[in-house]
Design a protein around this motif. Structure first.
Motif, PDB file in Angstrom:
ATOM      1  N   ALA A  22       0.839  -1.204   0.000  1.00  0.00           N
ATOM      2  CA  ALA A  22       0.000   0.000   0.000  1.00  0.00           C
ATOM      3  C   ALA A  22       0.876   1.257   0.000  1.00  0.00           C
ATOM      4  CB  ALA A  22      -0.904  -0.005   1.223  1.00  0.00           C
ATOM      5  N   ASN A  23       0.356   2.309  -0.590  1.00  0.00           N
ATOM      6  CA  ASN A  23       1.007   3.628  -0.573  1.00  0.00           C
ATOM      7  C   ASN A  23       2.413   3.632  -1.166  1.00  0.00           C
ATOM      8  OD1 ASN A  23      -1.255   4.759   0.820  1.00  0.00           O
ATOM      9  ND2 ASN A  23      -0.452   3.826   2.690  1.00  0.00           N
ATOM     10  N   LEU A  24       2.636   2.752  -2.142  1.00  0.00           N
ATOM     11  CA  LEU A  24       3.929   2.700  -2.824  1.00  0.00           C
ATOM     12  C   LEU A  24       3.679   2.282  -4.267  1.00  0.00           C
ATOM     13  CD1 LEU A  24       7.082   2.796  -2.530  1.00  0.00           C
ATOM     14  CD2 LEU A  24       6.954   0.312  -2.228  1.00  0.00           C
ATOM     15  N   VAL A  25       4.221   3.054  -5.196  1.00  0.00           N
ATOM     16  CA  VAL A  25       4.098   2.723  -6.619  1.00  0.00           C
ATOM     17  C   VAL A  25       5.504   2.702  -7.202  1.00  0.00           C
ATOM     18  CG1 VAL A  25       3.141   3.413  -8.853  1.00  0.00           C
ATOM     19  CG2 VAL A  25       1.830   3.830  -6.754  1.00  0.00           C
ATOM     20  N   GLU A  26       6.010   1.468  -7.435  1.00  0.00           N
ATOM     21  CA  GLU A  26       7.343   1.347  -8.023  1.00  0.00           C
ATOM     22  C   GLU A  26       7.509  -0.029  -8.660  1.00  0.00           C
ATOM     23  OE1 GLU A  26      10.373   1.747  -5.018  1.00  0.00           O
ATOM     24  OE2 GLU A  26       9.984  -0.227  -4.180  1.00  0.00           O
ATOM     25  N   ASN A  27       8.358  -0.081  -9.661  1.00  0.00           N
ATOM     26  CA  ASN A  27       8.776  -1.342 -10.255  1.00  0.00           C
ATOM     27  C   ASN A  27      10.167  -1.671  -9.728  1.00  0.00           C
ATOM     28  OD1 ASN A  27       6.608  -2.105 -12.079  1.00  0.00           O
ATOM     29  ND2 ASN A  27       7.134  -0.247 -13.210  1.00  0.00           N
ATOM     30  N   GLY A  28      10.587  -2.886  -9.906  1.00  0.00           N
ATOM     31  CA  GLY A  28      11.948  -3.264  -9.533  1.00  0.00           C
ATOM     32  C   GLY A  28      12.074  -3.961  -8.192  1.00  0.00           C
ATOM     33  N   GLY A  29      10.967  -4.089  -7.452  1.00  0.00           N
ATOM     34  CA  GLY A  29      11.017  -4.778  -6.168  1.00  0.00           C
ATOM     35  C   GLY A  29      10.690  -6.247  -6.314  1.00  0.00           C
ATOM     36  N   GLN A  30      10.880  -6.973  -5.234  1.00  0.00           N
ATOM     37  CA  GLN A  30      10.590  -8.395  -5.237  1.00  0.00           C
ATOM     38  C   GLN A  30       9.735  -8.766  -4.033  1.00  0.00           C
ATOM     39  OE1 GLN A  30      13.857 -11.359  -4.768  1.00  0.00           O
ATOM     40  NE2 GLN A  30      13.073 -12.107  -6.719  1.00  0.00           N
ATOM     41  N   ASP A  52       1.138  -0.614 -10.062  1.00  0.00           N
ATOM     42  CA  ASP A  52      -0.124  -0.314 -10.718  1.00  0.00           C
ATOM     43  C   ASP A  52      -0.482   1.129 -10.380  1.00  0.00           C
ATOM     44  OD1 ASP A  52      -1.325  -0.393  -8.189  1.00  0.00           O
ATOM     45  OD2 ASP A  52      -2.150  -2.385  -8.466  1.00  0.00           O
ATOM     46  N   ALA A  53      -1.711   1.527 -10.545  1.00  0.00           N
ATOM     47  CA  ALA A  53      -2.074   2.941 -10.396  1.00  0.00           C
ATOM     48  C   ALA A  53      -1.790   3.513  -9.005  1.00  0.00           C
ATOM     49  CB  ALA A  53      -3.545   3.134 -10.738  1.00  0.00           C
ATOM     50  N   LYS A  54      -2.045   2.724  -7.938  1.00  0.00           N
ATOM     51  CA  LYS A  54      -1.909   3.270  -6.585  1.00  0.00           C
ATOM     52  C   LYS A  54      -1.090   2.408  -5.632  1.00  0.00           C
ATOM     53  CE  LYS A  54      -6.274   5.771  -6.758  1.00  0.00           C
ATOM     54  NZ  LYS A  54      -7.577   5.979  -6.143  1.00  0.00           N
ATOM     55  N   THR A  55      -0.689   1.219  -6.071  1.00  0.00           N
ATOM     56  CA  THR A  55       0.034   0.300  -5.194  1.00  0.00           C
ATOM     57  C   THR A  55       1.131  -0.407  -5.975  1.00  0.00           C
ATOM     58  OG1 THR A  55      -1.343  -1.637  -5.666  1.00  0.00           O
ATOM     59  CG2 THR A  55      -2.105  -0.172  -3.904  1.00  0.00           C
ATOM     60  N   THR A  56       1.844  -1.264  -5.286  1.00  0.00           N
ATOM     61  CA  THR A  56       2.796  -2.166  -5.919  1.00  0.00           C
ATOM     62  C   THR A  56       2.281  -3.580  -5.678  1.00  0.00           C
ATOM     63  OG1 THR A  56       4.611  -0.627  -5.560  1.00  0.00           O
ATOM     64  CG2 THR A  56       5.199  -2.911  -5.990  1.00  0.00           C
ATOM     65  N   TYR A  77       8.357  -7.699   1.100  1.00  0.00           N
ATOM     66  CA  TYR A  77       8.660  -6.914  -0.092  1.00  0.00           C
ATOM     67  C   TYR A  77      10.010  -6.259   0.113  1.00  0.00           C
ATOM     68  CZ  TYR A  77       8.668  -3.307  -3.639  1.00  0.00           C
ATOM     69  OH  TYR A  77       9.028  -2.527  -4.696  1.00  0.00           O
ATOM     70  N   SER A  78      10.812  -6.243  -0.955  1.00  0.00           N
ATOM     71  CA  SER A  78      12.128  -5.623  -0.863  1.00  0.00           C
ATOM     72  C   SER A  78      12.491  -4.979  -2.196  1.00  0.00           C
ATOM     73  CB  SER A  78      13.172  -6.687  -0.504  1.00  0.00           C
ATOM     74  OG  SER A  78      14.454  -6.116  -0.450  1.00  0.00           O
ATOM     75  N   SER A  79      12.971  -3.738  -2.117  1.00  0.00           N
ATOM     76  CA  SER A  79      13.489  -3.040  -3.299  1.00  0.00           C
ATOM     77  C   SER A  79      14.695  -2.228  -2.855  1.00  0.00           C
ATOM     78  CB  SER A  79      12.422  -2.110  -3.898  1.00  0.00           C
ATOM     79  OG  SER A  79      12.233  -0.974  -3.088  1.00  0.00           O
ATOM     80  N   ALA A  80      15.269  -1.478  -3.775  1.00  0.00           N
ATOM     81  CA  ALA A  80      16.429  -0.652  -3.432  1.00  0.00           C
ATOM     82  C   ALA A  80      16.079   0.427  -2.414  1.00  0.00           C
ATOM     83  CB  ALA A  80      17.007  -0.017  -4.693  1.00  0.00           C
TER      84      ALA A  80
END
Length: 94
Positions: A22-30, A52-56, A77-80
């Motif tokens: 929730a409250n995160l929009v980004e690509n590249g995470g796992q 997507d539009a409002k979440t990951t 969930y983990s990203s840079a």
């Protein structure tokens, strides 16, 4: 991390869990699901998250298990730039 569903899928012998960030929009995470079960059994499965539009979105994560009993599952969930962990859910495998 929000878990949207969890359960036992008898047709292919897997525990399935759906989740999103929730409250995160980004690509590249796992996203990684961890399931712990009877007699110390421990399994993980990972997939790439998608913005997507409002979440990951993690989509559906699945882990094959062959032991009956109550399993505990959580999604990480983990990203840079971001990290998160869902609440633990219980799944009963008949």
């Amino acid at each position: 991390m929000i878990t949207t569903y969890s359960g036992w899928q008898q047709s292919n012998g897997t525990i399935v869990v759906g989740a999103y960030v929730a409250n995160l929009v980004e690509n590249g995470g796992q996203c990684t699901v961890t399931v712990d079960g009877p007699a110390g059994a421990h399994f993980t499965s990972s997939r790439n998250a998608v913005a997507d539009a409002k979440t990951t979105a993690c989509g559906q994560l699945a882990v094959a298990v062959q032991t009956s009993g109550t399993w505990k599952a959580s999604v990480q969930y983990s990203s840079a730039t971001s990290r998160g962990t869902s609440s633990v859910v219980e799944v009963v495998v008949p």
